[in-house]
Design an enzyme around this catalytic site. Structure first.
Site, PDB file in Angstrom:
ATOM      1  N   CYS A 111       0.498  -0.937   0.328  1.00 53.52           N
ATOM      2  CA  CYS A 111      -0.180  -0.348   0.190  1.00 53.52           C
ATOM      3  C   CYS A 111       0.805   1.222   0.116  1.00 53.52           C
ATOM      4  O   CYS A 111       1.192   1.870   1.292  1.00 53.52           O
ATOM      5  CB  CYS A 111      -0.912  -0.124   1.327  1.00 53.52           C
ATOM      6  SG  CYS A 111      -1.835   1.556   1.315  1.00 53.52           S
ATOM      7  N   CYS A 121      -0.774   4.621   2.225  1.00 49.70           N
ATOM      8  CA  CYS A 121      -0.141   4.091   3.156  1.00 49.70           C
ATOM      9  C   CYS A 121       1.664   4.075   4.246  1.00 49.70           C
ATOM     10  O   CYS A 121       1.667   4.773   4.992  1.00 49.70           O
ATOM     11  CB  CYS A 121      -0.161   2.113   4.609  1.00 49.70           C
ATOM     12  SG  CYS A 121      -1.970   1.722   3.027  1.00 49.70           S
ATOM     13  N   ASP A 122       2.150   3.762   3.051  1.00 49.60           N
ATOM     14  CA  ASP A 122       3.776   3.739   3.500  1.00 49.60           C
ATOM     15  C   ASP A 122       4.623   4.429   2.765  1.00 49.60           C
ATOM     16  O   ASP A 122       5.815   4.483   3.035  1.00 49.60           O
ATOM     17  CB  ASP A 122       4.101   2.344   3.695  1.00 49.60           C
ATOM     18  CG  ASP A 122       3.228   1.229   4.263  1.00 49.60           C
ATOM     19  OD1 ASP A 122       2.517   1.965   5.102  1.00 49.60           O
ATOM     20  OD2 ASP A 122       2.987   0.311   3.806  1.00 49.60           O
TER      21      ASP A 122
END
Ligand code: NAP
Length: 314
Positions: A138, A141-142
């Site tokens: 992701c 997200c990261d």
């Protein structure tokens, strides 16, 4: 537990627990199956991530598993009954609906499906060991954790190209590794990526190993050219998998309508093709796939179930 439940919730990610909080606060005493399928651990995809910085309300960020623990406690606080069991089959052909788990049958006047989706992985041992330590599925997200670093993205579809482009906001260099010599992604997204000076491409190749699990960080990858068979090692700080997701909808085949890729079809919020059965979170959403959107759709499913129960009681 022989009585007929008002609401049975299947799944324990942000969607399932949010549905539980809302249903429980509506005095519906939801019964929630947390499931054990993913590595013997309930809690959904956030259990596989480290820090979550984009969930509103946590200005300093929060670890994925800790966030799931808070979701769980909040659902429990209002009387959700939690069962750490996998559902093995369902029967939505008549009401009350039947849900089987651990060889026992449970009945529900309504069911909320929140079984999520699983990112596809290459299936090499080192990617598992480094999940949350430089290997991610992701970028939204990261990506932020790779400021000024070099990363690789695996895949050739819209997700891979979108994630590669997104990652150039943070990373100094993004290398897209694709198993063929042509991208599957839409033309406009391809153009965006090929014209981005920070993105380069490795064609006809796959990653066979990610180093170095013993240091608990990503240092390099071993690449294999699928046309020539040649292998090479290349330095990188992170690897993002974008080789598709699989919705966890196997259980519901032949029970409710799924699309060609297995995602549950919903209309008017969370309604599935069977009245009284609702779906929320990533099992019905291939587009946004965020914890916050899953939580929002869990709320919608609980409100829809509540209205359905009210209407069916006259
Ligand atoms: P996808 O279209 O299925 O693409 C998956 C990619 O991963 C393909 O290029 C595939 O290679 C590669 N791949 C699959 N298994 C692999 C393996 N074991 N090893 C190496 N490579 C592998 O998945 P997606 O990109 O996640 O997209 C899913 C859906 O969401 C699509 O319909 C897409 O259009 C949509 N989407 C839209 C947007 C947007 O419009 N903004 C953004 C993201 C996703 P091959 O090409 O060789 O098969």
């Amino acid at each position: 537990m022989n009585e007929i439940q008002d609401v049975i919730i299947i799944g324990s990610g942000p969607a399932g627990f949010t549905a539980a909080v809302y249903a429980a606060r509506a005095n519906l005493k939801p019964l929630l199956f947390e499931g054990l399928a993913k590595g013997g651990q309930p809690g959904g995809q956030l259990m596989l991530t480290t820090e979550v910085e984009n969930y509103p309300g946590f200005p300093k960020g929060i670890m994925g598993p800790e966030l799931m623990d808070l979701f769980r406690k909040q659902a429990e606080r209002f009387g959700t009954i939690l069962l750490q069991q996998d559902v093995t089959s369902v029967d939505f052909s008549k009401r009350p609906f039947r849900v089987t788990s651990d060889g026992k049958e449970y009945s529900g006047k309504s069911v909320i499906i929140a079984t999520g989706a699983s990112a596809n992985w290459l299936g090499i041992p080192s990617e598992k060991a480094l999940q949350g330590y430089g290997v991610s599925a992701c970028a939204t997200c990261d990506g932020f954790f790779f400021k000024g670093k070099e990363v690789m993205v695996v895949g050739g579809g819209d997700s891979a190209v979108e994630e590669a482009t997104f990652l150039t906001k943070f990373a100094s260099k993004v290398t897209l590794v694709h198993r063929r010599d042509a991208l599957r992604a839409s033309k406009i997204m391809q153009d965006r990526a090929t014209s981005n000076p920070k993105i380069d491409f490795i064609w006809d190749s796959t990653i066979t190993e990610i180093k170095d699990p013993s240091q608990k960080k990503v240092t390099s990858v071993v690449l294999k050219n699928l046309k020539t068979g040649a292998t090479s090692e290349r330095k990188t700080d992170g690897v993002f998998m974008a080789i598709g997701h699989t919705p966890n909808s196997e259980l519901f085949k032949n029970q409710i309508e799924l699309d060609a890729k297995g995602y549950i079809c919903v209309t008017e919020g969370s309604k599935t093709s069977v009245p009284g059965v609702f779906a929320c979170g990533d099992v019905q959403d291939f587009k946004y796939r965020q914890a916050i959107t899953a939580a929002g759709s869990g709320c919608m499913a609980a409100l829809d179930a509540e209205r359905f129960l009210e209407a069916s009681h006259g």
